[in-house]
Write a protein that holds these residues in place. Structure first.
Motif, PDB file in Angstrom:
ATOM      1  N   ILE A  17      26.137  26.848  -5.186  1.00 41.88           N
ATOM      2  CA  ILE A  17      27.074  26.916  -4.054  1.00 41.88           C
ATOM      3  C   ILE A  17      28.448  26.379  -4.469  1.00 41.88           C
ATOM      4  N   ALA A  18      28.445  25.330  -5.306  1.00 38.99           N
ATOM      5  CA  ALA A  18      29.723  24.732  -5.736  1.00 38.99           C
ATOM      6  C   ALA A  18      30.587  25.739  -6.496  1.00 38.99           C
ATOM      7  N   VAL A  19      29.933  26.699  -7.168  1.00 43.63           N
ATOM      8  CA  VAL A  19      30.674  27.710  -7.942  1.00 43.63           C
ATOM      9  C   VAL A  19      31.293  28.773  -7.019  1.00 43.63           C
ATOM     10  N   MET A  20      30.714  28.920  -5.818  1.00 43.89           N
ATOM     11  CA  MET A  20      31.142  30.033  -4.947  1.00 43.89           C
ATOM     12  C   MET A  20      32.557  29.855  -4.424  1.00 43.89           C
ATOM     13  N   LYS A  21      33.160  30.982  -4.104  1.00 39.62           N
ATOM     14  CA  LYS A  21      34.517  30.995  -3.522  1.00 39.62           C
ATOM     15  C   LYS A  21      34.460  30.306  -2.148  1.00 39.62           C
TER      16      LYS A  21
ATOM     17  N   VAL B 287      29.507  36.642 -10.297  1.00 38.28           N
ATOM     18  CA  VAL B 287      29.210  37.117  -8.934  1.00 38.28           C
ATOM     19  C   VAL B 287      29.464  35.979  -7.944  1.00 38.28           C
ATOM     20  N   LEU B 288      28.976  34.787  -8.294  1.00 38.45           N
ATOM     21  CA  LEU B 288      29.145  33.639  -7.385  1.00 38.45           C
ATOM     22  C   LEU B 288      30.628  33.302  -7.202  1.00 38.45           C
ATOM     23  N   ARG B 289      31.362  33.345  -8.296  1.00 43.72           N
ATOM     24  CA  ARG B 289      32.772  32.941  -8.278  1.00 43.72           C
ATOM     25  C   ARG B 289      33.653  33.928  -7.502  1.00 43.72           C
ATOM     26  N   MET B 290      33.334  35.225  -7.605  1.00 44.65           N
ATOM     27  CA  MET B 290      34.253  36.258  -7.097  1.00 44.65           C
ATOM     28  C   MET B 290      33.972  36.723  -5.655  1.00 44.65           C
ATOM     29  N   SER B 291      32.747  36.488  -5.190  1.00 37.09           N
ATOM     30  CA  SER B 291      32.342  37.180  -3.950  1.00 37.09           C
ATOM     31  C   SER B 291      32.961  36.605  -2.679  1.00 37.09           C
ATOM     32  N   ASP B 292      33.421  37.501  -1.805  1.00 38.16           N
ATOM     33  CA  ASP B 292      33.765  37.124  -0.435  1.00 38.16           C
ATOM     34  C   ASP B 292      32.516  37.234   0.443  1.00 38.16           C
ATOM     35  N   TYR B 293      31.686  38.212   0.098  1.00 34.79           N
ATOM     36  CA  TYR B 293      30.396  38.408   0.775  1.00 34.79           C
ATOM     37  C   TYR B 293      29.341  38.425  -0.321  1.00 34.79           C
TER      38      TYR B 293
ATOM     39  N   GLY C  79      32.042  24.118   5.625  1.00 34.36           N
ATOM     40  CA  GLY C  79      32.859  25.332   5.675  1.00 34.36           C
ATOM     41  C   GLY C  79      33.012  26.004   4.325  1.00 34.36           C
ATOM     42  N   HIS C  80      32.442  25.382   3.265  1.00 33.29           N
ATOM     43  CA  HIS C  80      32.512  26.034   1.952  1.00 33.29           C
ATOM     44  C   HIS C  80      31.871  27.426   2.034  1.00 33.29           C
TER      45      HIS C  80
ATOM     46  N   VAL D  98      18.626  23.198   2.546  1.00 29.67           N
ATOM     47  CA  VAL D  98      19.305  21.918   2.805  1.00 29.67           C
ATOM     48  C   VAL D  98      20.730  21.995   2.242  1.00 29.67           C
ATOM     49  N   ALA D  99      20.840  22.532   1.013  1.00 29.39           N
ATOM     50  CA  ALA D  99      22.169  22.692   0.403  1.00 29.39           C
ATOM     51  C   ALA D  99      23.009  23.669   1.225  1.00 29.39           C
ATOM     52  N   LEU D 100      22.371  24.739   1.703  1.00 28.58           N
ATOM     53  CA  LEU D 100      23.092  25.728   2.520  1.00 28.58           C
ATOM     54  C   LEU D 100      23.613  25.085   3.801  1.00 28.58           C
ATOM     55  N   TYR D 101      22.768  24.280   4.433  1.00 27.62           N
ATOM     56  CA  TYR D 101      23.135  23.596   5.684  1.00 27.62           C
ATOM     57  C   TYR D 101      24.419  22.786   5.474  1.00 27.62           C
ATOM     58  N   GLN D 102      24.422  22.008   4.380  1.00 29.80           N
ATOM     59  CA  GLN D 102      25.599  21.169   4.081  1.00 29.80           C
ATOM     60  C   GLN D 102      26.847  22.036   3.879  1.00 29.80           C
ATOM     61  N   ALA D 103      26.676  23.134   3.134  1.00 33.24           N
ATOM     62  CA  ALA D 103      27.828  24.003   2.833  1.00 33.24           C
ATOM     63  C   ALA D 103      28.339  24.711   4.080  1.00 33.24           C
ATOM     64  N   LEU D 104      27.449  24.975   5.032  1.00 36.14           N
ATOM     65  CA  LEU D 104      27.871  25.604   6.290  1.00 36.14           C
ATOM     66  C   LEU D 104      28.613  24.597   7.168  1.00 36.14           C
TER      67      LEU D 104
END
Ligand code: MLT
Length: 302
Positions: free
Chosen positions: A218-222, A192-198, A248-249, A239-245
């Protein structure tokens, strides 16, 4: 009966209950306030926003019925409820439809830059050629937690022309078959993490799901995935989400639930342009709350 309504529920239901019962409304109280208002109550009705701890329950020797006017039970000490032999009723279904629609409200608003478009237009800026967005149609919708909310979200994704997959804590062939009949594919969380656009999150908060979405997940996500959280703040490491936002990941996040919720709280995510933050209103449609109110009345009367 002596009833404490500890969170705002549909006002018509409160009026109806007042016709036959002694009803106290004390919304969103602290632990101390709850302990004092619950002391002589036989029924407690509540939503998210308060904590029904063992301490609170120990202040309520007459309590016979607890009605959770919603889905999550992360804010109640269920072991203590069982110990005191109090009946606990969850009213989960009516809110599920509203939360599933909210998931789409956030995904659509993010994918079409609605907040930015509105803000610029109010300033007189006609940003027609700057604000191109993305279709949901044809994209992969991943759902973490295919319970009632997740399944309704998935069904709506299928209707929207999305390729829908998701995962559950305890997968079975029966569950997979039931979901397949609705056009939803059950798979591993990593897929699910690897494939999702949403990615729409609708798992309950418990010891298995706390910080489920951390930097490793998050690292696994598209790259460029758009994430919406309708579950509980504690499920996502903000905190991890903030960094990923920032990197741009994750291209955008719609957060209806937050690590720290309540009046006066401002999430660090509010600093970022690619987030939409709402105050835990997923289940708050008039229709759903009216339906919940009816079930609350029936539960108490019966
Ligand atoms: C729920 O669990 O149903 C939601 O958190 C809605 C609420 O009770 O506020």
């Amino acid at each position: 009966m002596n009833i404490l309504i500890a969170s705002p529920i549909y006002s018509g239901a409160i009026e109806k209950l007042r016709e036959n019962h002694d009803v106290i409304c004390a919304f969103d109280g602290s632990q101390e306030e709850l302990c004092s208002t619950i002391a002589d109550r036989e029924v407690l009705v509540f939503r998210s926003g308060i904590q029904v701890t063992a301490d609170v329950l120990s202040c309520a020797p007459n309590l016979r019925l607890i009605v959770r006017a919603g889905s999550g039970i992360d804010n109640i000490d269920v072991a203590q409820v069982e110990k005191q032999q109090i009946k606990l009723i969850r009213v989960a279904e009516p809110g599920a439809k509203a939360v599933a629609e909210m998931s789409f409200a956030l995904m659509l608003a993010l994918s079409r830059n609605l907040m930015e478009a509105d803000r610029l237009l109010r300033q007189g800026h006609w940003a027609k050629h700057e604000l191109t967005g993305h279709l949901l149609n044809g994209k992969v919708l991943g759902i973490l937690g295919l319970g009632s909310i997740g399944t309704l979200t998935g069904e709506r994704g299928v209707a929207w022309g999305m390729d829908v997959l998701g995962c559950v804590g305890n997968p079975t062939q029966e569950k997979a078959d039931g979901l397949a009949a609705k056009g939803i594919r059950l798979c591993e969380m990593s897929e699910v993490l690897r494939m999702s656009d949403y990615l729409s999150i609708s798992v309950p908060l418990n010891s298995n799901t706390r910080n489920l979405i951390d930097s490793e997940a998050i690292a696994v996500m598209k790259p460029g995935v758009c994430l919406v959280n309708l579950a509980r703040g504690g499920v996502v490491d903000e905190v991890a989400l903030y960094q990923a936002l920032i990197s741009g990941h994750i291209s955008g996040a719609g957060m209806d639930v937050h690590a720290d919720e309540g009046e006066g709280k401002i999430s660090p995510l509010a600093e970022l342009p690619n987030t939409i933050l709402t105050p835990h209103i997923g289940a708050s449609t008039i229709d759903s709350q009216r339906e919940i109110g009816k079930i609350v009345i029936d539960a108490i009367e019966s």
